[in-house]
Design a protein around this motif. Structure first.
Motif, PDB file in Angstrom:
ATOM      1  N   THR A   1       9.918 -17.952 113.090  1.00 45.22           N
ATOM      2  CA  THR A   1      11.082 -18.765 112.325  1.00 45.22           C
ATOM      3  C   THR A   1      12.505 -18.394 113.036  1.00 45.22           C
ATOM      4  OG1 THR A   1       9.948 -18.492 110.319  1.00 45.22           O
ATOM      5  CG2 THR A   1      12.244 -19.085 110.279  1.00 45.22           C
ATOM      6  N   VAL A   2      12.837 -17.202 113.177  1.00 45.11           N
ATOM      7  CA  VAL A   2      13.977 -16.699 113.902  1.00 45.11           C
ATOM      8  C   VAL A   2      14.299 -17.048 115.289  1.00 45.11           C
ATOM      9  CG1 VAL A   2      15.652 -14.967 114.559  1.00 45.11           C
ATOM     10  CG2 VAL A   2      14.417 -14.802 112.285  1.00 45.11           C
ATOM     11  N   GLY A   3      13.392 -17.071 115.999  1.00 37.49           N
ATOM     12  CA  GLY A   3      13.113 -17.443 117.414  1.00 37.49           C
ATOM     13  C   GLY A   3      13.380 -19.058 117.480  1.00 37.49           C
ATOM     14  N   SER A   4      12.730 -19.757 116.497  1.00 39.26           N
ATOM     15  CA  SER A   4      12.770 -21.152 116.656  1.00 39.26           C
ATOM     16  C   SER A   4      14.138 -21.733 116.210  1.00 39.26           C
ATOM     17  CB  SER A   4      11.732 -21.937 115.787  1.00 39.26           C
ATOM     18  OG  SER A   4      10.373 -21.434 116.108  1.00 39.26           O
ATOM     19  N   VAL A   5      14.726 -21.043 115.278  1.00 37.54           N
ATOM     20  CA  VAL A   5      15.872 -21.566 114.714  1.00 37.54           C
ATOM     21  C   VAL A   5      17.048 -21.207 115.821  1.00 37.54           C
ATOM     22  CG1 VAL A   5      17.957 -20.931 112.955  1.00 37.54           C
ATOM     23  CG2 VAL A   5      15.484 -21.304 112.306  1.00 37.54           C
TER      24      VAL A   5
END
Length: 374
Positions: free
Chosen positions: A344-348
């Motif tokens: 999630t953090v990487g995609s955001v």
């Protein structure tokens, strides 16, 4: 000179205010409150103040995204490869084999209730298998419950009723004798007995050996918990003058009479229970099923029977009980949250990097065209 000294030591009051105190460095001088002239007190320490520009922020977003997304995928896949099986044996459903035990058993029951649950293992469990017991709606994180213990007593200290911690009340003494171990945590010790059997093709029940040692933290076993009397193996004499907790059926020195290294305060089931859980739904390690052969799985697929000695009532607080079989990996037990969080953090970050790159490219071109003279 006389005039100057007179002005410094003047005691004349003007406009209703007392005269100023001496300003020279004499005994009566007022001490200055000005901080010392140092780099720290005058806030002159060197500092780095980064200037955030598109050339520094955009690469950072893309690098974080490109690093976090693969890590998250790896963690998520590893977690999903961990095999886990949960069996609820609370006995709430009328069709449950443990329904009669759950309905009739209370803390005051003097006899145990037995029930068995049949289940099928669809896939074999390789390597070591860990058996847990799980409880729901049990608030071990309650403030009074967490404090209801005496660490000095558990470390082999005195069990005299006058020296026990007041936090153990109302499980501090019983019939005038000090309780060993005292407190609400020990009094509520989980005491169900679980046995696992494999049913072979002939219908024969084969007992699965469960290892009961090695389930507690090393520091708890060898540092925080000790029996009174040092290396004295006669625990009956060591605990003389004490009594068992109210809800226990046997005293602490009979928790495991077959193994002196797992009896008394150093009993690993007791040690695991005394490490309180942070959430009302939790699991604690009960036993270990060790792999014996490299060619055969620890638990082959097929039919199994879980025999339960039902000693722990939970319906009074709307709780649930379950048995969990699980393998582990290099990252521990099954928990997909960490992998999802990384992805999630990487995609955001990657998405924000793309958006900011488009915005920067669009408005940067406008600014450059506006700077060109006509």
């Amino acid at each position: 000179m006389a005039a100057m000294m007179a002005s410094n030591y003047s005691t004349k009051e003007e406009d209703g205010h007392p005269a100023a105190a001496p300003t020279h460095g004499g005994p009566g001088a007022v001490k200055s409150k000005k901080p010392d002239n140092t780099a720290f007190k005058q806030q002159r320490l060197p500092a780095w103040q980064p200037i955030l520009t598109a050339g520094t922020v955009l690469p950072a977003f893309f690098v974080i995204g490109l690093i976090f997304i693969p890590i998250g995928i790896g963690l998520y896949v590893t977690s999903n490869n961990i095999k886990e099986l949960e069996i609820d044996y609370t006995g709430v459903d009328i069709n449950s084999p443990c329904y009669e035990c759950a309905s009739n058993f209370t803390w005051n029951s003097t006899t145990s209730c037995n029930c068995s649950i049949n289940f099928i293992l669809e896939q074999p469990f390789e390597s070591n298998v860990f058996m847990y017991y799980g409880l729901s709606n049990f608030y071990q994180n309650h403030r009074r419950y967490v404090k209801s213990r005496d660490d000095s007593q558990l470390n082999g200290g005195s069990s005299d009723k006058n020296s026990l911690s007041r936090e153990c009340e109302p499980y501090r003494t019983n019939d005038g004798k000090p309780i060993a171990p005292c407190g609400a945590i020990a009094n509520s010790l989980f005491n169900d007995t679980l046995e696992l059997y494999y049913i072979d093709s002939n219908g024969t029940r084969n007992l699965i050996p469960l290892v009961k040692k090695g389930i507690a933290w090393w520091t708890d076993k060898h540092v925080k918990f000790r029996n009174p009397g040092g290396n004295n193996n006669d625990l009956t004499a060591a605990f003389n003058g004490t009594t068992k907790p109210v809800n226990w059926r046997k005293p602490v020195y009979e928790l495991d009479t077959s193994d002196p290294e797992n009896n008394g305060f150093i009993n690993e089931d007791l040690i695991v229970w005394m490490r309180t859980a942070a959430l009302p739904t939790f699991r604690k390690l009960y036993r270990i099923i060790q792999k014996k052969s490299s060619t055969t799985p620890t638990l082959p697929s097929g039919k199994y029977v879980l025999d339960i000695t039902y000693n722990y009532p939970v319906l009074s607080f709307n709780g649930r009980k379950r048995m969990i079989l699980s393998t582990i990996s290099w990252m521990g037990g099954k928990n997909p949250f960490l992998g999802i969080a990384y992805m999630t953090v990487g995609s955001v970050c990657f998405f924000l990097g793309v958006v900011l790159l488009i915005i920067h490219h669009k408005y940067d071109n406008r600014n450059n065209s506006a700077d060109i003279p006509n």
